[in-house]
Design a protein around this motif. Structure first.
Motif, PDB file in Angstrom:
ATOM      1  N   UNK A  87     -53.654  38.419 -63.974  1.00  0.00           N
ATOM      2  CA  UNK A  87     -52.813  39.294 -64.749  1.00  0.00           C
ATOM      3  C   UNK A  87     -53.410  40.580 -65.091  1.00  0.00           C
ATOM      4  N   UNK A  88     -52.821  41.635 -64.842  1.00  0.00           N
ATOM      5  CA  UNK A  88     -53.405  43.098 -65.209  1.00  0.00           C
ATOM      6  C   UNK A  88     -53.245  43.243 -66.691  1.00  0.00           C
ATOM      7  N   UNK A  89     -54.068  43.595 -67.677  1.00  0.00           N
ATOM      8  CA  UNK A  89     -53.751  43.652 -68.950  1.00  0.00           C
ATOM      9  C   UNK A  89     -54.032  45.061 -69.309  1.00  0.00           C
ATOM     10  N   UNK A  90     -53.995  45.560 -70.586  1.00  0.00           N
ATOM     11  CA  UNK A  90     -54.666  46.700 -71.085  1.00  0.00           C
ATOM     12  C   UNK A  90     -54.922  46.460 -72.592  1.00  0.00           C
ATOM     13  N   UNK A  91     -55.955  47.332 -73.005  1.00  0.00           N
ATOM     14  CA  UNK A  91     -56.421  47.331 -74.289  1.00  0.00           C
ATOM     15  C   UNK A  91     -56.440  48.945 -74.639  1.00  0.00           C
ATOM     16  N   UNK A  92     -56.143  49.158 -76.066  1.00  0.00           N
ATOM     17  CA  UNK A  92     -56.054  50.588 -76.591  1.00  0.00           C
ATOM     18  C   UNK A  92     -57.406  51.375 -76.131  1.00  0.00           C
ATOM     19  N   UNK A  93     -57.601  52.597 -75.885  1.00  0.00           N
ATOM     20  CA  UNK A  93     -58.319  53.452 -75.571  1.00  0.00           C
ATOM     21  C   UNK A  93     -58.925  54.235 -76.900  1.00  0.00           C
ATOM     22  N   UNK A  94     -60.014  54.001 -77.448  1.00  0.00           N
ATOM     23  CA  UNK A  94     -60.448  54.984 -78.480  1.00  0.00           C
ATOM     24  C   UNK A  94     -61.106  56.280 -77.891  1.00  0.00           C
ATOM     25  N   UNK A  95     -60.825  57.330 -78.328  1.00  0.00           N
ATOM     26  CA  UNK A  95     -60.927  58.849 -77.982  1.00  0.00           C
ATOM     27  C   UNK A  95     -62.583  58.846 -77.785  1.00  0.00           C
ATOM     28  N   UNK A  96     -63.484  57.974 -78.594  1.00  0.00           N
ATOM     29  CA  UNK A  96     -64.959  58.113 -78.220  1.00  0.00           C
ATOM     30  C   UNK A  96     -65.444  57.267 -76.843  1.00  0.00           C
ATOM     31  N   UNK A  97     -64.285  56.513 -76.306  1.00  0.00           N
ATOM     32  CA  UNK A  97     -64.591  55.728 -75.035  1.00  0.00           C
ATOM     33  C   UNK A  97     -63.946  56.528 -73.651  1.00  0.00           C
ATOM     34  N   UNK A  98     -63.548  57.672 -73.990  1.00  0.00           N
ATOM     35  CA  UNK A  98     -62.996  58.316 -72.859  1.00  0.00           C
ATOM     36  C   UNK A  98     -64.165  58.731 -71.962  1.00  0.00           C
TER      37      UNK A  98
END
Length: 469
Positions: free
Chosen positions: A399-410
């Motif tokens: 399964x392909x999942x996703x997690x929120x992206x924090x601006x500092x992690x761009x």
């Protein structure tokens, strides 16, 4: 300088005055009347125009005027009331922003450029780009970009290999208020309140289709409707679109790997390729679905992303060796069939539509894709349901999942791309797509001024695609 301008203006009007409406029409439209209001509108807007010609986009309603101003080739879309809605300047690949070239290179590898136009306003400022390309499968696609070079909508000519002399689709744009009520009702029932991004009317002979792009909750929804309001295609793109969504792309025989071809040569000696689709998750091909003819029968055959055989299904009617199969467009199906399919499937895409004629009867053979299942339908000559066969797509279990992206992690590479192409961007929302703890890509929603954009990067933060929302 003012005297020169007045002189040019006078000469331009003198030129126009020497032409009758008929003189301004190309030979193929000699029997089509161009309203005087449309002619006058172009005369007034472009008094210096030369080599002026008119052609009909939609009979008695929408027209295109092609002309030259000095050495530049121009065109304008004008209606029967004399209202000019679109203005274009013909350019070349060299004038395209790098973001557009990169998008086409990434998403349509091997495509060749056709007509390229800048959409301009009355002051000559660039408002967007219209680019026609031809893919490796010879299918023509019209891509519409905004002034930043971000894709707004794409319109594929699904008529296959066109015979010589067959004209391309004609396209013009309308406002939300001009949509047929059936389409408006569908969008409201599906999305409630939404923002309308772009609406294109696609004219083929005497039939019309509507390509509609809307936006809601950091996601764009791309629809293709027929005149009756039936959904022919739909897709979504953005932060709140499913990260594991399935995307399909057409295949031609040259897209098949040697492993797949070798299998077919061994098991179906003398096979003939008909058509095919690849199905991807996050730009990674998971399934190949190929339609072939072998021994006067047709088969749908599935392979995984590595080219390994999964399964086959015989499709179509019995006695196909005695049948004549004529491919048609979904818009040409009887309404009883399109209504039946819409009642059974909320969202689906047509894979193929055909009329199968035998010695004593005619049937409709339609194959659609809905929720990763291929449905192979047969209807009689009156459009009454006969039978259906379901072919389930087999996708990998991971399964392909996703997690929120924090601006500092761009990733810095993604930030650099945004800084160059979307100056003044402000982060809104994003996610990281991953499977088994491996990063597959990034989806980022940004705001520039009053506009929203959704940008997709791969696992190495390289640009894949962007949509305006």
């Amino acid at each position: 300088m003012k005297k020169v301008y007045i002189y040019l203006f006078f000469v331009g009007w003198l030129f126009w005055g020497c032409d009758s409406v008929t003189d301004l029409q190309p030979q193929q439209n000699i029997n089509v009347a161009i309203p005087q209001a449309a002619v006058n509108a172009v005369r007034h807007a472009y008094p210096e125009a030369t080599k002026v010609r008119f052609s009909t986009i939609e009979k008695d309603k929408i027209f295109q005027s092609d002309f030259e101003i000095k050495v530049e080739k121009m065109s304008a879309i004008v209606n029967y009331l004399g209202v000019i809605s679109e203005m274009y300047k013909q350019t070349g690949e060299i004038d395209l922003p790098e973001i557009i070239k990169k998008y086409i290179e990434t998403n349509y590898s091997g495509a060749t450029y056709g007509d390229i136009c800048q959409q301009v306003n009355k002051d000559g400022q660039i408002e967007g780009y219209k680019v026609r390309i031809k893919g490796k499968d010879a299918k023509e696609i019209t891509l519409i970009f905004d002034a930043t070079g971000t894709l707004i909508l794409s319109i594929a000519d699904d008529r296959g290999m066109k015979p010589p002399g067959m004209k391309p689709q004609k396209i013009y744009f309308i406002d939300k208020s001009e949509l047929p009520q059936a389409i408006t009702d569908y969008l409201v029932s599906k999305h409630g309140e939404y923002k309308c991004i772009k609406i294109a009317v696609i004219v083929e002979a005497d039939t019309k289709g509507y390509s509609v792009v809307i936006s809601k909750d950091f996601t764009t929804y791309d629809y293709l409707f027929d005149e009756k309001g039936n959904v022919l295609k739909s897709s979504s793109f953005g932060v709140n679109a499913p990260s594991d969504r399935i995307e399909d792309k057409p295949l031609n025989i040259n897209d098949l790997s040697s492993k797949i071809k070798n299998y077919l040569d061994k098991e179906f000696k003398g096979w003939q390729f008909e058509r095919g689709l690849s199905f991807s998750q996050n730009n990674v091909i998971q399934i190949y679905n190929i339609l072939i003819t072998y021994d006067k029968k047709q088969y749908s055959i599935q392979f995984d992303g590595e080219g390994n055989y999964i399964k086959k299904e015989e499709i179509g009617n019995n006695g196909m060796e005695k049948a004549v199969i004529q491919m048609i467009q979904p818009k040409d199906l009887p309404s009883i069939i399109t209504n039946y399919l819409a009642s059974k499937h909320t969202d689906f895409k047509y894979i193929q539509s055909s009329i199968v004629t035998t010695k004593d009867k005619k049937t409709y053979w339609i194959t659609i894709l809905s929720k990763n299942i291929t449905f192979d339908y047969t209807f009689d000559n009156q459009g009454n349901f006969i039978n259906v066969k379901e072919i389930t797509m087999k996708f990998p279990d991971n399964k392909i999942n996703d997690k929120p992206l924090d601006p500092k992690d761009i990733p810095s590479k993604a930030k650099e791309y945004l800084d160059i192409n979307f100056k003044g961007w402000v982060f809104q929302k994003g996610f990281i797509a991953y499977a088994e703890n491996k990063v597959l890509g990034y989806m980022i929603a940004i705001k520039v001024g009053n506009d929203y954009y959704y940008i997709n990067f791969d696992e190495n933060a390289r640009f894949i695609s962007a949509r305006k929302g």
